[in-house]
Design an enzyme around this catalytic site. Structure first.
Site, PDB file in Angstrom:
ATOM      1  CG  HIS A 251     -91.872 -61.840 -29.267  1.00 31.72           C
ATOM      2  ND1 HIS A 251     -92.714 -61.673 -30.331  1.00 31.72           N
ATOM      3  CD2 HIS A 251     -90.723 -61.208 -29.591  1.00 31.72           C
ATOM      4  CE1 HIS A 251     -92.100 -60.951 -31.267  1.00 31.72           C
ATOM      5  NE2 HIS A 251     -90.893 -60.662 -30.846  1.00 31.72           N
ATOM      6  CG  HIS A 255     -87.274 -64.604 -28.811  1.00 29.97           C
ATOM      7  ND1 HIS A 255     -86.505 -64.538 -29.957  1.00 29.97           N
ATOM      8  CD2 HIS A 255     -87.416 -63.312 -28.388  1.00 29.97           C
ATOM      9  CE1 HIS A 255     -86.214 -63.268 -30.218  1.00 29.97           C
ATOM     10  NE2 HIS A 255     -86.742 -62.507 -29.273  1.00 29.97           N
ATOM     11  CG  HIS A 291     -84.772 -58.981 -25.743  1.00 25.89           C
ATOM     12  ND1 HIS A 291     -84.553 -60.312 -25.544  1.00 25.89           N
ATOM     13  CD2 HIS A 291     -85.391 -58.894 -26.945  1.00 25.89           C
ATOM     14  CE1 HIS A 291     -84.991 -61.001 -26.575  1.00 25.89           C
ATOM     15  NE2 HIS A 291     -85.509 -60.159 -27.447  1.00 25.89           N
ATOM     16  CG  ASP A 292     -88.793 -59.634 -26.902  1.00 27.85           C
ATOM     17  OD1 ASP A 292     -89.178 -58.458 -27.052  1.00 27.85           O
ATOM     18  OD2 ASP A 292     -88.257 -60.295 -27.811  1.00 27.85           O
ATOM     19  CD  GLN A 452     -87.411 -65.282 -42.649  1.00 29.43           C
ATOM     20  OE1 GLN A 452     -88.221 -64.371 -42.508  1.00 29.43           O
ATOM     21  NE2 GLN A 452     -86.501 -65.532 -41.746  1.00 29.43           N
TER      22      GLN A 452
HETATM   23  P1  5GP Z   1     -88.209 -58.725 -31.370  1.00 27.16           P
HETATM   24  O1  5GP Z   1     -87.545 -57.692 -30.534  1.00 27.16           O
HETATM   25  O2  5GP Z   1     -89.659 -58.460 -31.603  1.00 27.16           O
HETATM   26  O3  5GP Z   1     -87.931 -60.116 -30.913  1.00 27.16           O
HETATM   27  O4  5GP Z   1     -87.492 -58.739 -32.831  1.00 27.16           O
HETATM   28  C1  5GP Z   1     -87.614 -57.717 -33.687  1.00 27.16           C
HETATM   29  C2  5GP Z   1     -88.521 -58.002 -34.843  1.00 27.16           C
HETATM   30  O5  5GP Z   1     -87.759 -58.376 -35.970  1.00 27.16           O
HETATM   31  C3  5GP Z   1     -89.522 -59.152 -34.720  1.00 27.16           C
HETATM   32  O6  5GP Z   1     -90.667 -58.825 -34.009  1.00 27.16           O
HETATM   33  C4  5GP Z   1     -89.850 -59.397 -36.167  1.00 27.16           C
HETATM   34  O7  5GP Z   1     -90.776 -58.437 -36.625  1.00 27.16           O
HETATM   35  C5  5GP Z   1     -88.529 -59.141 -36.834  1.00 27.16           C
HETATM   36  N1  5GP Z   1     -87.842 -60.416 -37.083  1.00 27.16           N
HETATM   37  C6  5GP Z   1     -86.975 -61.054 -36.280  1.00 27.16           C
HETATM   38  N2  5GP Z   1     -86.541 -62.172 -36.871  1.00 27.16           N
HETATM   39  C7  5GP Z   1     -87.150 -62.243 -38.080  1.00 27.16           C
HETATM   40  C8  5GP Z   1     -87.112 -63.162 -39.165  1.00 27.16           C
HETATM   41  O8  5GP Z   1     -86.417 -64.181 -39.156  1.00 27.16           O
HETATM   42  N3  5GP Z   1     -87.892 -62.865 -40.247  1.00 27.16           N
HETATM   43  C9  5GP Z   1     -88.670 -61.770 -40.328  1.00 27.16           C
HETATM   44  N4  5GP Z   1     -89.390 -61.575 -41.425  1.00 27.16           N
HETATM   45  N5  5GP Z   1     -88.725 -60.880 -39.320  1.00 27.16           N
HETATM   46  C10 5GP Z   1     -87.979 -61.111 -38.220  1.00 27.16           C
HETATM   47 MN    MN Z   2     -86.728 -60.264 -29.241  1.00 27.95          MN
END
Ligand code: 5GP
Ligand code: MN
Length: 536
Positions: A251, A255, A291-292, A452
């Site tokens: 994050h 990103h 957003h993060d 995945q």
């Molecule tokens: P964030 O707002 O935290 O960036 O994204 C949302 C959440 O989605 C991430 O923290 C993670 O838990 C999940 N996420 C996003 N991309 C992936 C991915 O490629 N694989 C998996 N397993 N989870 C993902």
């Molecule tokens: Mn994010």
């Protein structure tokens, strides 16, 4: 006296211990303790190849790499104190009593003088800063609280141990200078077009260059002229944003860029400028940028379980997303970085409401709620209906946020390594703190394909397909690559299974051989050792 060599694994990593056969028992235990990077109060368990717990002692049966022992650490000394407090204790400080004394002092002064004096405010800030420092992950390594993630099966991290969680002033100044120097350069038309596609490769660009690319996005969507944004204010805004993304594996500022670039690509691919107002596009792009903000690498579940300051402040309701959004408006509150400073109050209010909605929608616990609402309005979607438009904006930021797998494999796969690294770090800390561990973050349970396959099948594709229902042209840009990624990880899963099978076959051959040897030795060899309660 001859020395013994014992082959064993810790967290799946092969290790070798060598000690003289007459080595004192305590030294042998210490040797294994340090191999496992265990603390003095942690409990170690050693399993022999048959899966039985074995005493860690000088009498351990020597073995071969094919019949490894397995060493496991059980963090026995984890109470529910935050690590910072534990560290402070280890260093001889008592943070909570310091804070209590300060509170008492403050109360007394408030009663007598009616106002908190600057000196007490100052002391409070210092204690808070000290607590924060102790709780930051990168400070834990030197006391051996932390596992060196670079030794794990995944790529070494450029972050842990080498950089502080928050960016240092020197780091920021250097990037800012480079950015300002570059920001006057002309960006080629070819690059401007490439920036509009989901195939864009973020890994080729330095942070200062990324800031220039973000500036190009604001310029090419005509935001500077439409909303009267001064270039210097946009640059200061982008710099503050860069500064407030932390040095963590996933994050981070890159990103932020990827999510924003995907949003930018979607705006162009779907020709959204025809159907949405400019102000909506400004909300969407700026929400993606912010957003993060100030993510520290621990998700909401951790915040809530560990009862962090964020969880307390936001009453367990999307603590992270609320924080990202609050930091965004902290940056926008300052005139020199407020890209909305030339807008009317009404416009500012609308933008603020929109950004809050979009950033809060990125909390994945709201995924089904938002997707189901979007599905229900899709059959009669109307760009003039505010509720419909709001939902579309939320879906677009959600798609962008989790869109790594829609990118070319060579761009997407390193992102998965980064995500798993952040996940594993969190679960390691959860184990140490005695908090619940999410199985999808547990390094002992997760593999790249296992992470995945389910995510693509049950989260990504259903979400992306709904968006493609509204914009069929997206199919080739975001759905096809995600399907390819699913095939890729399914193949990887099969290969891993085959490897596991081969391994267990050779393991069982080794066990059979070992059993034959132990049968021949059983008349003369030492008997089984009694279990030692200290090592269990
Ligand atoms: P964030 O707002 O935290 O960036 O994204 C949302 C959440 O989605 C991430 O923290 C993670 O838990 C999940 N996420 C996003 N991309 C992936 C991915 O490629 N694989 C998996 N397993 N989870 C993902
Ligand atoms: Mn994010």
């Amino acid at each position: 006296m001859a020395s013994k060599i014992i082959f064993f694994t810790v967290n799946g990593i092969p290790e070798r211990a060598e000690f003289p056969a007459d080595c004192p028992a305590q030294e042998v235990k210490d040797l294994f303790r340090s191999a496992a990077e265990a603390g003095p109060h942690d409990i170690l368990k050693l399993y022999n190849p048959k899966g039985n717990i074995t005493n860690i002692s000088p009498h351990l049966e020597p073995n071969s790499p094919a019949s490894c022992y397995q060493l496991q650490v059980v963090a026995a000394d984890c109470n529910r104190q935050p690590l910072g407090a534990e560290m402070a204790g280890a260093l001889g400080f008592d943070l909570s009593s310091m804070e209590k004394r300060l509170q008492g002092l403050e109360k007394k002064i408030l009663c007598e003088a009616g106002d908190t004096p600057a000196a007490v405010q100052d002391m409070k800030k210092q204690v808070e800063a000290f607590r924060h420092k102790l709780e930051s992950v990168e400070h834990l390594s030197w006391l051996g609280f932390f596992k060196d993630l670079s030794e794990g099966p995944h790529q070494p991290s450029p972050f842990y141990h080498k950089r502080t969680l928050h960016k240092t002033r020197e780091e920021c100044e250097h990037v800012r200078e480079t950015f300002l120097q570059m920001s006057t350069l002309e960006v080629s038309e070819e690059l401007r077009q490439y920036l509009k596609t989901p195939t864009f490769d973020n890994w080729q660009w330095e942070d200062a260059e990324i800031m220039v690319l973000l500036q190009v996005m604001y310029t090419d969507l005509d935001f500077l002229s439409t909303f009267n944004i001064e270039p210097e204010v946009l640059q200061q805004f982008l710099f503050e944003v860069y500064r407030r993304y932390n040095n963590i594996p996933f994050h981070n500022f890159k990103h932020c860029f990827c999510v924003t670039q995907m949003m930018y690509g979607l705006i162009w691919l779907t020709d959204l400028r025809r159907n949405m107002e400019n102000v909506d596009l400004l909300i969407m792009l700026t929400s993606a940028v912010c957003h993060d903000l100030d993510h520290a690498g621990y998700n909401n579940a951790y915040q809530i379980n560990a009862r962090t300051e964020l969880a307390l402040r936001y009453n367990d309701i999307s603590p992270l997303e609320n924080h990202h959004c609050a930091v965004a408006f902290e940056i926008l509150e300052r005139g020199e970085s407020n890209i909305f400073r030339n807008l009317s109050l009404d416009q500012y209010k609308r933008i603020r409401e929109g950004i809050i909605k979009c950033i809060l929608a990125t909390d994945m616990t709201r995924h089904n709620e938002i997707l189901n609402k979007f599905k229900s309005i899709l059959p009669a979607f109307d760009f003039c209906n505010k509720e419909h438009k709001d939902l579309l904006m939320m879906i677009l930021i959600k798609v962008s946020d989790i869109s790594n797998e829609a990118r070319p494999m060579e761009v997407a796969e390193p992102w998965l390594d980064c995500l798993l690294q952040e996940f594993f770090n969190q679960s390691d800390v959860e184990k140490l703190e005695g908090l619940p561990v999410s199985p999808f973050m547990d390094r002992d349970k997760v593999t790249k394909p296992s992470s995945q396959i389910g995510f693509i099948r049950f989260v990504l594709l259903p979400l992306f397909m709904e968006l493609a229902n509204l914009f069929p042209c997206l199919e080739q840009h975001i759905i096809d690559p995600v399907r390819k990624a699913l095939d890729y990880y399914t193949e990887m899963e099969k290969a891993l299974d085959r490897e596991k099978q081969n391994w267990s076959q050779s393991e069982s051959v080794a066990r059979t051989k070992e059993a034959a040897v132990s049968r021949t030795n059983s008349q003369t060899g030492p008997g089984p050792e009694p279990p030692n309660p200290e090592t269990q």
